[in-house]
Design an enzyme around this catalytic site. Sequence first.
Site, PDB file in Angstrom:
ATOM      1  N   PRO A 166       0.831  -1.209   0.000  1.00 20.90           N
ATOM      2  CA  PRO A 166       0.000   0.000   0.000  1.00 20.90           C
ATOM      3  C   PRO A 166       0.864   1.258   0.000  1.00 20.90           C
ATOM      4  O   PRO A 166       1.860   1.331   0.718  1.00 20.90           O
ATOM      5  CB  PRO A 166      -0.793  -0.111   1.310  1.00 20.90           C
ATOM      6  CG  PRO A 166      -0.728  -1.545   1.695  1.00 20.90           C
ATOM      7  CD  PRO A 166       0.573  -2.058   1.163  1.00 20.90           C
ATOM      8  N   GLU A 167       0.496   2.217  -0.845  1.00 26.08           N
ATOM      9  CA  GLU A 167       1.211   3.485  -0.922  1.00 26.08           C
ATOM     10  C   GLU A 167       0.262   4.599  -0.472  1.00 26.08           C
ATOM     11  O   GLU A 167      -0.827   4.323   0.021  1.00 26.08           O
ATOM     12  CB  GLU A 167       1.708   3.717  -2.354  1.00 26.08           C
ATOM     13  CG  GLU A 167       2.600   2.579  -2.860  1.00 26.08           C
ATOM     14  CD  GLU A 167       3.082   2.786  -4.291  1.00 26.08           C
ATOM     15  OE1 GLU A 167       3.153   3.939  -4.743  1.00 26.08           O
ATOM     16  OE2 GLU A 167       3.376   1.786  -4.958  1.00 26.08           O
ATOM     17  N   HIS A 213      -5.136 -14.502  10.392  1.00 25.48           N
ATOM     18  CA  HIS A 213      -4.084 -13.476  10.542  1.00 25.48           C
ATOM     19  C   HIS A 213      -4.601 -12.168  11.139  1.00 25.48           C
ATOM     20  O   HIS A 213      -4.056 -11.110  10.885  1.00 25.48           O
ATOM     21  CB  HIS A 213      -3.374 -13.192   9.211  1.00 25.48           C
ATOM     22  CG  HIS A 213      -2.976 -14.426   8.458  1.00 25.48           C
ATOM     23  ND1 HIS A 213      -1.964 -15.260   8.886  1.00 25.48           N
ATOM     24  CD2 HIS A 213      -3.474 -14.986   7.328  1.00 25.48           C
ATOM     25  CE1 HIS A 213      -1.851 -16.271   8.045  1.00 25.48           C
ATOM     26  NE2 HIS A 213      -2.756 -16.123   7.092  1.00 25.48           N
ATOM     27  N   ARG A 256       1.471 -11.455   6.261  1.00 27.13           N
ATOM     28  CA  ARG A 256       2.935 -11.547   6.249  1.00 27.13           C
ATOM     29  C   ARG A 256       3.575 -10.902   7.478  1.00 27.13           C
ATOM     30  O   ARG A 256       4.800 -11.000   7.647  1.00 27.13           O
ATOM     31  CB  ARG A 256       3.477 -10.926   4.962  1.00 27.13           C
ATOM     32  CG  ARG A 256       2.922 -11.658   3.736  1.00 27.13           C
ATOM     33  CD  ARG A 256       3.414 -11.077   2.436  1.00 27.13           C
ATOM     34  NE  ARG A 256       4.851 -11.247   2.271  1.00 27.13           N
ATOM     35  CZ  ARG A 256       5.532 -10.782   1.229  1.00 27.13           C
ATOM     36  NH1 ARG A 256       4.916 -10.118   0.289  1.00 27.13           N
ATOM     37  NH2 ARG A 256       6.823 -10.993   1.137  1.00 27.13           N
TER      38      ARG A 256
END
Length: 278
Positions: A2-3, A93, A112
């Site tokens: 994500p930016e 998660h 992750r």
Amino acid sequence: MPELPEVETVRRGLERHAVGRHIREVEVGRERVVRRTSRRALIDGLTGTTIEAARRRGKYLLLPLDSGDEMMIHLRMSGQVLVAPAGTERPPHTHVVMHLDDGNELWFVDPRTFGEVVVFDPDHVDVEVPDVAVLGVDPIADDLTLPTLRRLVRSRRRRLKPLLLDQHVIAGIGNIYADEILHAARLRPDRRSDELSLRSERLLHRSIGTILRAAIEAGGSTLGDAQYVDLMGGEGSYQDDHRVYGRAGERCSTCGVGWIRRTVSAQRSTHFCPVCQR
Ligand SMILES: [Zn+2]
């Protein structure tokens, strides 16, 4: 990863669903997401506080609390912030759960686990979250004027692509938007930042604003791995407007002549049109 546009979309969701909410209870699963401090520090720092605002600097979400502390959330590669009614089955998660006073839960989900959630004292930001203290100018949250951008690029003898990716110079731009911005500005990613004409500097300045704003309006880019979603789990649509990113081998839709090329350096891919980018 994500930016700025994706993180800004999450920020807007937090403004709607989290600001003003009181955090009643906090659960922390995997300790890796609180690695800078501890599970206990996050639970104690958040429980009983009210979220006062939702801000963003670069790719960092910053949520001031009524205790005087701030919550920082960084999504890194695959982090998601989701809101759902209490009792909803949580996705795998889900590492942090905040029980809000309106009957919703705020989840931090991260397959992750490079992402993190931290509570810090803003008076000691340079010690507690030093990476936040050294962020460069944010092109949307701050006023990135043409004179400011000219100063930033002229004072450095760098290639444009790595310069745009440097979070200490301009905060929030990553691999996707650097490629799209340079394409819109008609500049090759390997051009030197101190050798641009005033016209090119103007085009670069305008492209940073237009590309990032258009991407925010589209709710960001959700790529094939579908890891980036907004607070309600919805995908962005700006990937449909990418002109070069992920389009290697396709005809350039801007000039209609060039073929999009992909190069790799320092494990990062760069996409550009050799005809319209000079
Ligand atoms: Zn082209």
